[in-house]
Design a protein around this motif. Structure first.
Motif, PDB file in Angstrom:
ATOM      1  N   CYS A   7      -2.138   5.163  10.546  1.00  0.00           N
ATOM      2  CA  CYS A   7      -3.313   5.506   9.371  1.00  0.00           C
ATOM      3  C   CYS A   7      -2.625   5.633   8.155  1.00  0.00           C
ATOM      4  N   GLY A   8      -1.314   6.619   8.133  1.00  0.00           N
ATOM      5  CA  GLY A   8      -0.880   6.840   6.639  1.00  0.00           C
ATOM      6  C   GLY A   8      -0.340   5.639   5.981  1.00  0.00           C
ATOM      7  N   ALA A   9       0.104   4.953   6.723  1.00  0.00           N
ATOM      8  CA  ALA A   9       1.110   3.728   6.223  1.00  0.00           C
ATOM      9  C   ALA A   9      -0.211   2.825   5.634  1.00  0.00           C
ATOM     10  N   GLU A  10      -1.331   2.661   6.531  1.00  0.00           N
ATOM     11  CA  GLU A  10      -2.247   1.701   6.002  1.00  0.00           C
ATOM     12  C   GLU A  10      -2.818   2.232   4.849  1.00  0.00           C
ATOM     13  N   LEU A  11      -3.209   3.500   4.573  1.00  0.00           N
ATOM     14  CA  LEU A  11      -3.548   3.951   3.315  1.00  0.00           C
ATOM     15  C   LEU A  11      -2.630   3.825   2.277  1.00  0.00           C
ATOM     16  N   ALA A  12      -1.332   3.821   2.357  1.00  0.00           N
ATOM     17  CA  ALA A  12      -0.201   3.941   1.686  1.00  0.00           C
ATOM     18  C   ALA A  12      -0.260   2.421   1.039  1.00  0.00           C
ATOM     19  N   VAL A  13      -0.341   1.496   1.871  1.00  0.00           N
ATOM     20  CA  VAL A  13      -0.306   0.261   1.514  1.00  0.00           C
ATOM     21  C   VAL A  13      -1.655  -0.135   0.721  1.00  0.00           C
ATOM     22  N   LEU A  14      -2.722   0.413   0.899  1.00  0.00           N
ATOM     23  CA  LEU A  14      -4.014   0.280   0.076  1.00  0.00           C
ATOM     24  C   LEU A  14      -3.784   1.098  -1.488  1.00  0.00           C
ATOM     25  N   PHE A  15      -2.906   1.822  -1.479  1.00  0.00           N
ATOM     26  CA  PHE A  15      -2.708   2.746  -2.632  1.00  0.00           C
ATOM     27  C   PHE A  15      -1.946   1.455  -3.536  1.00  0.00           C
TER      28      PHE A  15
END
Length: 328
Positions: A78-86
């Motif tokens: 989850c964290g990595a997905e939001l980091a990529v969206l960032f």
């Protein structure tokens, strides 16, 4: 729908969106309560509304908060997905690579979990195959998640930053994380990022650490590969800094360089490239060919070094195995 009506509706939507802080606090409470999946969907949908209205800063605030708290709770996917969206939002907003944006990237990077995964698994794992399998799977998830994020950040930094090779700081972050977290360390990949970074001393420390863990015969190959990769980029200064830093750190630990013909070749090569001495360069290659043949890519890298330092081009740049080394 007319263009003016569309613009008016977008303007109204921008006004209707509240400041994001209350949303951030509500979503953080959801994560703290263990509702990771529900919070994840809301982080994505809420940030998208701000981004669609070109309120990029607020969208970034939501995504950074979401990535950081999901990672804090061990929710790496989850964290990595939001980091990529960032990073995707940085691109959409055409925001430049600068101290503020790179600092936000670093904060997310520092939130990724670090759980030491030994390069050579010992007796602790022998009696529990399931424990070993779970440790390897978790390490792969961490390494792949952080790598996806930092590779996206590197592509953004190429487009919106000053370096055509991508941010040196981001390259060092990626090299560090791959080395420390991957269950099977790819030293070629690690080195390819360190040589595009800006910290030869940290690179030297990593190589010395690897010397204490690797199989016999891998240590001198890793050192030689690192120096040759610097040289293939025309960077004689950092190649020398790397060897000097290694020499200093090895002496402090009462250790020394591996005694091999390959290391001797590297030392002579660095001296040769200090002057216009192509005949000597050719002689060195011939004399130590048995050693450089230990890695099939070394001959291609040496061809590239000849092109960089002496203008002798054997093949098109970035062809074959050599080109593969520098792929992101």
């Amino acid at each position: 729908m007319s263009r003016s009506l569309s613009l008016n509706m977008r303007s109204a939507s921008r006004r209707d969106l509240p400041p994001p802080q209350k949303t951030i606090e509500r979503l953080e409470n959801m994560v703290e309560g263990g509702n990771y999946y529900e919070a994840q969907q809301m982080y994505k949908s809420t940030s998208a509304r701000y981004t669609t209205c070109q309120r990029y800063k607020e969208g970034l605030d939501i995504l950074q908060s979401g990535a950081s708290i999901q990672l804090k709770h061990g929710q790496v996917t989850c964290g990595a997905e939001l980091a990529v969206l960032f990073v995707d939002t940085l691109v959409k907003g055409q925001l430049p690579y600068n101290e503020e944006t790179s600092g936000r990237i670093r904060k997310i990077y520092e939130a990724f979990p670090r759980i030491h995964m030994p390069h050579f698994l010992g007796d602790d794992y022998d009696d529990d195959g399931q424990k070993l399998s779970e440790a390897i799977s978790a390490a792969k998830v961490r390494a792949e998640g952080c790598s996806s994020f930092l590779k996206a950040a590197l592509r953004w930094s190429v487009e919106f930053g000053p370096s055509r090779n991508g941010s040196p700081e981001l390259h060092v972050m990626l090299a560090e994380y791959i080395y420390s977290e991957s269950p099977e360390t790819d030293m070629t990949k690690v080195s390819s990022h360190f040589v595009r970074g800006n910290d030869p001393k940290k690179f030297a420390s990593m190589l010395i650490n690897f010397m204490g863990k690797c199989y016999p015969g891998e240590d001198d190959t890793a050192i030689a590969r690192s120096v040759l990769m610097y040289l293939s980029l025309g960077n004689l200064r950092d190649a020398n800094l790397l060897m000097d830093a290694m020499n200093e750190q090895l002496k402090s630990a009462d250790l020394e360089f591996p005694k091999s013909d390959l290391i001797q070749f590297i030392k002579y090569l660095l001296q040769t490239l200090e002057r216009d001495a192509y005949p000597l360069f050719k002689t060195l290659r011939q004399k130590y060919k048995t050693s450089t043949d230990r890695d099939p890519v070394f001959e291609e890298v040496l061809d590239e070094i000849a092109a960089k330092f002496y203008g002798i081009r054997q093949q098109n740049p970035l062809e074959g195995l050599f080109g593969d080394m520098f792929k992101m």
